[in-house]
Design a protein around this motif. Structure first.
Motif, PDB file in Angstrom:
ATOM      1  N   ALA A  55     -11.611  -0.905  -3.091  1.00 32.10           N
ATOM      2  CA  ALA A  55     -11.402   0.542  -2.720  1.00 32.10           C
ATOM      3  C   ALA A  55     -10.368   0.894  -3.556  1.00 32.10           C
ATOM      4  CB  ALA A  55     -10.658   0.705  -1.211  1.00 32.10           C
ATOM      5  N   VAL A  56      -9.229   0.154  -4.432  1.00 34.19           N
ATOM      6  CA  VAL A  56      -8.309   0.249  -5.106  1.00 34.19           C
ATOM      7  C   VAL A  56      -8.919   0.511  -6.506  1.00 34.19           C
ATOM      8  CG1 VAL A  56      -6.164  -0.417  -6.265  1.00 34.19           C
ATOM      9  CG2 VAL A  56      -6.343  -0.956  -3.707  1.00 34.19           C
ATOM     10  N   VAL A  82     -11.540  10.800  -0.175  1.00 30.60           N
ATOM     11  CA  VAL A  82     -11.130   9.503  -0.759  1.00 30.60           C
ATOM     12  C   VAL A  82     -10.170   8.729  -0.004  1.00 30.60           C
ATOM     13  CG1 VAL A  82     -10.641   8.310  -3.056  1.00 30.60           C
ATOM     14  CG2 VAL A  82     -12.120  10.234  -3.034  1.00 30.60           C
ATOM     15  N   VAL A 109     -10.114   1.534   5.000  1.00 31.45           N
ATOM     16  CA  VAL A 109     -10.246   0.110   4.530  1.00 31.45           C
ATOM     17  C   VAL A 109      -8.832  -0.626   4.680  1.00 31.45           C
ATOM     18  CG1 VAL A 109     -10.572  -1.195   2.236  1.00 31.45           C
ATOM     19  CG2 VAL A 109     -12.229   0.703   2.965  1.00 31.45           C
ATOM     20  N   GLU A 110      -7.642  -0.235   4.222  1.00 40.83           N
ATOM     21  CA  GLU A 110      -6.529  -0.698   4.243  1.00 40.83           C
ATOM     22  C   GLU A 110      -6.042  -1.017   5.789  1.00 40.83           C
ATOM     23  OE1 GLU A 110      -4.975  -1.985   1.896  1.00 40.83           O
ATOM     24  OE2 GLU A 110      -5.669  -0.935   0.216  1.00 40.83           O
ATOM     25  N   TRP A 154     -10.123   5.124   1.798  1.00 42.14           N
ATOM     26  CA  TRP A 154      -9.128   4.225   1.404  1.00 42.14           C
ATOM     27  C   TRP A 154      -8.352   3.549   2.907  1.00 42.14           C
ATOM     28  CZ3 TRP A 154      -4.277   5.209  -1.273  1.00 42.14           C
ATOM     29  CH2 TRP A 154      -3.674   4.119  -1.514  1.00 42.14           C
ATOM     30  N   HIS A 213     -10.313  -4.426   0.304  1.00 41.57           N
ATOM     31  CA  HIS A 213      -9.095  -3.542  -0.215  1.00 41.57           C
ATOM     32  C   HIS A 213      -9.136  -3.388  -1.561  1.00 41.57           C
ATOM     33  CE1 HIS A 213      -5.171  -4.008  -1.742  1.00 41.57           C
ATOM     34  NE2 HIS A 213      -5.380  -5.130  -1.997  1.00 41.57           N
ATOM     35  N   VAL A 259       0.630  -1.114   0.127  1.00 42.14           N
ATOM     36  CA  VAL A 259      -0.060  -0.011  -0.059  1.00 42.14           C
ATOM     37  C   VAL A 259       0.834   1.142   0.051  1.00 42.14           C
ATOM     38  CG1 VAL A 259      -0.111   0.030   2.359  1.00 42.14           C
ATOM     39  CG2 VAL A 259      -1.942   1.207   1.219  1.00 42.14           C
ATOM     40  N   TRP A 266     -11.942   1.398  -7.159  1.00 42.81           N
ATOM     41  CA  TRP A 266     -12.821   2.488  -7.080  1.00 42.81           C
ATOM     42  C   TRP A 266     -12.004   3.885  -7.302  1.00 42.81           C
ATOM     43  CZ3 TRP A 266     -13.143   5.722  -2.088  1.00 42.81           C
ATOM     44  CH2 TRP A 266     -14.098   6.955  -2.174  1.00 42.81           C
ATOM     45  N   ILE A 267     -10.587   4.067  -6.620  1.00 38.82           N
ATOM     46  CA  ILE A 267      -9.710   4.963  -7.093  1.00 38.82           C
ATOM     47  C   ILE A 267      -9.404   4.933  -8.669  1.00 38.82           C
ATOM     48  CG2 ILE A 267      -7.542   5.846  -6.487  1.00 38.82           C
ATOM     49  CD1 ILE A 267      -7.900   4.817  -3.428  1.00 38.82           C
ATOM     50  N   PHE A 294      -1.052   7.989  -5.217  1.00 40.97           N
ATOM     51  CA  PHE A 294      -2.471   8.629  -4.994  1.00 40.97           C
ATOM     52  C   PHE A 294      -2.463  10.463  -4.662  1.00 40.97           C
ATOM     53  CE2 PHE A 294      -5.632  10.119  -2.165  1.00 40.97           C
ATOM     54  CZ  PHE A 294      -6.786   9.622  -2.714  1.00 40.97           C
TER      55      PHE A 294
END
Length: 254
Positions: free
Chosen positions: A198-199, A149, A156-157, A153, A195, A133, A201-202, A140
């Motif tokens: 979320a990635v 955001v 979640v991580e 994230w 996880h 990450v 989504w980004i 990011f």
């Protein structure tokens, strides 16, 4: 040395070709290869077997923690088979990102392409280490600096990180930790899914900014330009592909 900086060369290639800066691309490639050899060649010449252990182990090791391929261990594949499958899908993603970079309405920002490439590698790899990450966090910040955001994230991580180590503790303790129930397994599976979601989504948000550059907060703060564009700053496109508003152009030059 970890391989993920190598992926940045893909983003540089896309941007340099689109702007017609082939000479700059060659300089970056030569400099990168020379730097890599300066670090690695002494060990390759003196202790090749030890130097090659990382690459050999990475190819042969089985699917491990937090990989999406844990859901496909029923396939008749060993570690090398899963490596071939994951690397093949990663190559397809890289080709799609290259098409996006050459067909987008405007030349994407370097950080946007780097984030998409590294995120694809992390999602499709047969191994996901918790520290991966950290590869994405600086990318990011450069690609999509949106605080809300980022907070979602990271939450979640953090959950995913805790679930991974609880699962590890249960395995290494022989069931003394978390034995008699399946809450840790449920949290572990949920953490992996969250996880990955979320990635992805980004990544969707980054692609949206590439296709709609007017919504890109970084461009808005820098007069519509990419602050990391380097030698392609202000250059006209000379190579584009048909797609999202771009005609085909092909005027490459040295």
């Amino acid at each position: 040395m970890k391989l993920y900086p190598l992926f940045f060369l893909g983003a540089i290639l896309v941007l340099a070709v689109r702007a017609g800066r082939i000479r700059d691309l060659v300089v970056v490639l030569i400099t990168g290869v020379a730097s890599w050899l300066a670090v690695n060649l002494p060990f390759m010449l003196t202790q090749f077997d030890q130097w090659a252990t990382f690459y050999r182990f990475s190819s042969e090791r089985e699917v491990s923690f937090s990989s999406m391929w844990l859901a496909f261990t029923w396939l008749p594949l060993d570690g090398e088979g899963f490596s071939l499958l994951s690397n093949g899908l990663f190559l397809i993603c890289c080709l799609a990102i290259a098409w996006l970079g050459w067909a987008a309405p405007r030349r994407p920002r370097a950080a946007q392409l780097c984030f998409l490439i590294v995120a694809s590698f992390i999602l499709l790899g047969k191994v996901y280490s918790p520290q991966f990450v950290m590869w994405l966090i600086p990318l990011f910040v450069l690609a999509l600096p949106r605080v809300r955001v980022f907070i979602i994230w990271m939450a979640v991580e953090a959950f995913h990180w805790a679930a991974v180590w609880l699962m590890s503790a249960k395995i290494t303790s022989g069931g003394e930790i978390g034995g008699g129930h399946h809450l840790i397994e449920v949290a572990y599976g949920t953490g992996i899914a969250a996880h990955m979601a979320a990635v992805i989504w980004i990544m969707v948000l980054v692609v949206r900014d590439i296709l709609r550059p007017d919504s890109d907060v970084v461009r808005a703060a820098h007069g519509g330009e990419d602050p990391l564009a380097g030698t392609v700053t202000g250059k006209q496109d000379v190579f584009t592909l048909p797609g999202r508003g771009q005609p085909t152009r092909l005027r490459l030059q040295w």
